[in-house]
Design an enzyme around this catalytic site. Structure first.
Site, PDB file in Angstrom:
ATOM      1  CE  LYS A  54      21.642  10.174  39.979  1.00  0.00           C
ATOM      2  NZ  LYS A  54      21.181  11.259  39.168  1.00  0.00           N
ATOM      3  CD  GLN A  98      19.565  12.643  36.007  1.00  0.00           C
ATOM      4  OE1 GLN A  98      19.491  12.232  36.457  1.00  0.00           O
ATOM      5  NE2 GLN A  98      20.675  12.576  34.966  1.00  0.00           N
ATOM      6  CG  ASP A 123      23.580  17.072  41.629  1.00  0.00           C
ATOM      7  OD1 ASP A 123      24.365  15.751  41.437  1.00  0.00           O
ATOM      8  OD2 ASP A 123      22.391  17.036  40.643  1.00  0.00           O
TER       9      ASP A 123
END
Ligand code: NDP
Length: 269
Positions: A54, A98, A123
């Site tokens: 990322k 994460q 997200d």
């Protein structure tokens, strides 16, 4: 019929170019560089690879990137304090925590994710964004199902009026995929482990989205001639090789379009 393969790398490239253009336009018009912060707690090796990727992608796209590494022993309060700081940080426009979280804080996952301000919740897990998806308002959407829909759109596959079956009802993939397909005027059947007559439901579908986590679960008899098959699953088969939820070799003979694993949805998201 032999299916056309929907290759993840082609779509990933298109998404990257689009993101790069949007980042450059923000900079040019408003002098704002979009910023993403990723928090990783502990040392899960797979998570470390995802986070590194990322970070590299952001740098390549002109997006400011911050990786915040916190020790395995981090408490819920320490993690929440970090999220609060990023919520208030004007350089940061998106925050990712994460997953999975280490054991001692995993039980507080919802509370932790809900602490992210909805407008920074890239997200799309915050209940405000989930609610917006349900009601059809603009909001942030989980990346995997969003990518699957963009893949269908970019490949010119009609969704409007199609019968879609989504197998799997997780909050990360199955449910948002079903909502996005509904928003795009598909008629959706959302299936799970308690669904009766699953094979027959799949065999009647124009579009199948498989998000189960079981190698080779979708067999050829479940695929209608000419159907579109999107395989989200990431599994290891008996030989330890990476594979999806669909029996690719068999389904490929019947589908009109199909995503491979590896090289399909995973590469794109
Ligand atoms: P979950 O384990 O959260 O959900 C699996 C779903 O499959 C559940 O809804 C479950 O039903 C359903 N299911 C399990 N067994 C059956 C069965 N026999 N018949 C019908 N439905 C069944 O998984 P995720 O949604 O998180 O992930 C699914 C797959 O996608 C995994 O392989 C994962 O690795 C992969 N994945 C890939 C991503 C990518 O970027 N490519 C991103 C995220 C996930 P029930 O609810 O009844 O238990």
């Amino acid at each position: 019929m032999t299916a056309r393969i929907l290759e993840g790398k082609v779509f990933a490239q298109a998404f990257r170019e689009d993101a790069q253009k949007k980042a450059a336009a923000l900079q040019e018009k408003y002098g704002v560089q979009p910023g993403l912060a990723v928090i990783i707690v502990g040392s899960n090796p797979a998570s470390q690879v995802y986070v590194r990727n990322k970070h590299k992608s952001c740098e390549a796209l002109g997006i400011y990137s911050e990786v915040i590494e916190m020790p395995e022993t981090t408490t819920k309060d320490e993690l929440i304090a970090k999220i609060d700081a990023l919520n208030a940080d004007v350089k940061i426009h998106g925050i990712l925590v994460q997953l999975p979280l280490p054991e001692q804080i995993a039980a507080h996952e919802s509370e932790i994710l809900e602490r992210i301000r909805p407008e920074k919740d890239v997200d799309g897990f915050h209940p405000v964004n989930v609610g917006r998806l349900v009601t059809g308002e603009p909001g942030l959407v989980p990346c995997t199902p969003f990518g699957c829909l963009r893949m269908l759109e970019l490949a010119g596959i009609p969704i409007d009026g199609q019968r879609a079956v989504v197998i799997g009802r997780s909050n990360i993939v199955g449910k948002p995929a079903a909502l996005l397909l509904t928003a795009n005027n598909a008629t959706v059947t959302l299936c799970h482990s308690k669904t009766r007559d699953l094979k027959a439901k799949c065999a009647a579908a124009d579009i199948i989205v498989a998000a189960i986590g079981k190698a080779g679960f979708v067999t050829a008899d479940m695929v209608k001639e000419g159907a579109v098959v999107i395989d989200v699953g990431i599994n290891r088969n008996a030989e330890g090789k990476l594979c999806g939820d669909v029996d690719f070799a068999a389904a490929e003979q019947k589908a009109s379009f199909i995503t491979p694993v590896p090289g399909g949805v995973g590469l794109m998201t």
